[in-house]
Structures are given as structure tokens and as C-alpha cells.
Write a protein that holds these residues in place. Structure first.
Motif, PDB file in Angstrom:
ATOM      1  N   ALA A 146      96.374  51.087 112.291  1.00  0.00           N
ATOM      2  CA  ALA A 146      95.859  50.437 113.044  1.00  0.00           C
ATOM      3  C   ALA A 146      96.698  49.394 113.774  1.00  0.00           C
ATOM      4  N   ASP A 147      96.646  48.159 113.207  1.00  0.00           N
ATOM      5  CA  ASP A 147      98.076  47.080 114.066  1.00  0.00           C
ATOM      6  C   ASP A 147      99.062  48.112 114.308  1.00  0.00           C
ATOM      7  N   ASP A 176      96.301  51.780 106.410  1.00  0.00           N
ATOM      8  CA  ASP A 176      95.565  52.645 107.036  1.00  0.00           C
ATOM      9  C   ASP A 176      95.494  51.005 108.287  1.00  0.00           C
ATOM     10  N   ALA A 177      95.389  49.758 107.085  1.00  0.00           N
ATOM     11  CA  ALA A 177      95.048  48.375 108.265  1.00  0.00           C
ATOM     12  C   ALA A 177      96.538  48.348 109.211  1.00  0.00           C
ATOM     13  N   LYS A 209      99.120  51.738 115.857  1.00  0.00           N
ATOM     14  CA  LYS A 209      98.928  51.635 117.209  1.00  0.00           C
ATOM     15  C   LYS A 209      98.295  50.309 118.178  1.00  0.00           C
ATOM     16  N   ASN A 210      97.909  49.245 117.681  1.00  0.00           N
ATOM     17  CA  ASN A 210      97.173  48.268 118.516  1.00  0.00           C
ATOM     18  C   ASN A 210      98.484  47.466 119.729  1.00  0.00           C
ATOM     19  N   ALA A 256      99.945  58.189 111.527  1.00  0.00           N
ATOM     20  CA  ALA A 256      98.081  58.469 110.781  1.00  0.00           C
ATOM     21  C   ALA A 256      97.150  59.328 110.117  1.00  0.00           C
ATOM     22  N   ASP A 310     101.128  58.834 115.662  1.00  0.00           N
ATOM     23  CA  ASP A 310      99.694  59.959 114.992  1.00  0.00           C
ATOM     24  C   ASP A 310      99.657  60.824 114.171  1.00  0.00           C
TER      25      ASP A 310
END
Length: 228
Positions: free
Chosen positions: A114-115, A110-111, A117-118, A198, A195
Motif C-alpha cells: 500500500a505504501d 500488504d502495508a 502504491k502511495n 499486489a 499491481d
């Protein structure tokens, strides 16, 4: 003492070779040293202020990444791909990066998602500043495609796509894909892949990645047809 001194000299030469390898590779990939250019080792040694030993090691590594080829009586040159050879790389990328996206949807922490997407948020700001005409990605962890392949955790895929093909493919992405009318579309396609990953939808992630790379290949085919 003599042995220690020799080891230190070998380590220093290796460090210099690493640095020169990275610098010359970047110059080739980004077009500063164009495809087909003859590479003069004396000129490069003078340019970078190094001895021929570390330079030869760097050149051997460039040959192993398929960016430089050495032919009898012709010396070393930056690789030039025919149109068919270039498009073959995109066919391979479509299949293997699609697979990597599917596996990443299953395995990517998950981390890391998130990275990812950042990173795309950063890319969106950069593309917007370029009036949506240029989508330039730096190499390695700042490259969306590199992140996806690494996120698959599949060592064989990583070796093929991040070592064997990566810099050669990136060389032509720099030439054909980073400044184009596809910049906005390519970014949106990246966001859709992220997406799907995710949402842990591997089937969708694979389909979207394959469609994205296929669209890039078709854009290059159109450009080659116009230029030919």
C-alpha cells in the motif's frame, strides 16, 4: 575522563564523516560533481568547513561505494564508466531486480505494498507537474526500485543492489533516465510492476520488471549511439 573525551571526539568525527559522505555522494550522483572530475581533498575540506580526518573517512567510504576511484600519481576522481561497463550494470539490474520483484510478490507485507502504491501516486503528481518529461526519484525509500529490493527481504540481493550497485546505478539514472521522453512510460511500467506484486503474481512481476529495465537500457543504447 581522558578516555571519555577521546570517545566523544571519535564519535563527533564519525558523525561529521557520515554527513560529508552523504553530501558528497549526493553531489556526485546528481551531477553537481561530474563523472571524471578530480577530487581535491583540501578544496572539499574548505568547502564543507571540516578537518581532513573526517573527510578522509568519507572519501574511503565513497571509494567503497564505487563512486570514487584512487589511482597512483593521479589522486582521487569520480568514477567514469565506459559505455560497455554502464550497459553491464543494466544487464545485472535486469536479472537481479527481476528476481527481487518476484520475491517481493511473495513476501512483501500488504502495508508495504500500500505504501508503494502511495509512493507511485506521489510520483505521478510530480511527473505531471513536469509535463511528463522528467521522472526524478529521490534516493532510498522514495525510490521505487529501492523499495522493491527492500521488499524482497533477501539480504544478499539487498546488499548487492542497495549497497554495491545502487548509487553507481543511480548516478547514471540521474544522467540518462530521469529527464527523458520515457518518463510517462517508466511510470506506467512501475505501476504495472506494483499491481503484479499486489496480486501476488511473482512470475508476472519479474517479467514486467525485467522488461522495464531492458527498455531503459535500450533507450540508453540509442542515446549513446547518437552521442557517439
Amino acid at each position: 575522563m581522558a578516555s571519555t573525551t577521546a570517545e566523544l571526539l571519535d564519535e563527533e568525527a564519525s558523525t561529521i564523516a557520515d554527513r560529508i559522505f552523504g553530501q558528497v555522494r549526493q553531489a556526485i550522483v546528481e551531477g553537481e560533481i561530474p563523472a571524471g572530475s578530480k577530487i581535491s581533498e583540501p578544496a572539499l575540506a574548505a568547502r564543507y568547513g571540516i578537518s581532513r580526518g573526517p573527510l578522509r573517512e568519507a572519501m574511503r567510504r565513497l571509494e567503497s561505494t564505487n563512486l570514487v576511484e584512487r589511482r597512483p600519481n593521479l589522486g582521487a576522481r569520480v568514477i567514469t564508466l565506459s559505455n560497455d561497463e554502464l550497459l553491464e550494470i543494466y544487464v545485472i539490474r535486469e536479472a537481479l531486480e527481476g528476481m527481487a520483484a518476484r520475491i517481493a510478490a511473495e513476501r512483501m507485507p500488504d502495508a508495504a505494498i500500500a505504501d508503494l502504491k502511495n509512493l507511485l501516486e506521489r510520483h505521478r503528481r510530480e511527473v505531471a507537474r513536469a509535463d511528463w518529461q522528467t521522472y526524478f526519484q529521490q534516493e532510498g525509500d522514495l525510490d521505487f526500485h529501492f523499495r522493491i529490493v527492500q521488499g524482497s527481504g533477501n539480504r544478499r540481493l539487498i546488499d548487492i543492489l542497495c549497497n554495491d550497485l545502487y548509487h553507481l546505478a543511480r548516478m547514471y539514472r540521474c544522467q540518462f533516465g530521469m529527464k527523458s521522453d520515457r518518463a510517462a512510460d517508466a511510470l506506467k511500467e512501475h505501476e504495472l510492476v506494483a499491481d503484479a506484486i499486489a496480486e501476488r503474481d511473482g512470475e508476472l512481476a519479474e517479467w514486467l520488471m525485467r522488461r522495464h529495465i531492458r527498455a531503459s537500457r535500450r533507450a540508453i543504447e540509442r542515446r549513446l549511439a547518437v552521442e557517439g
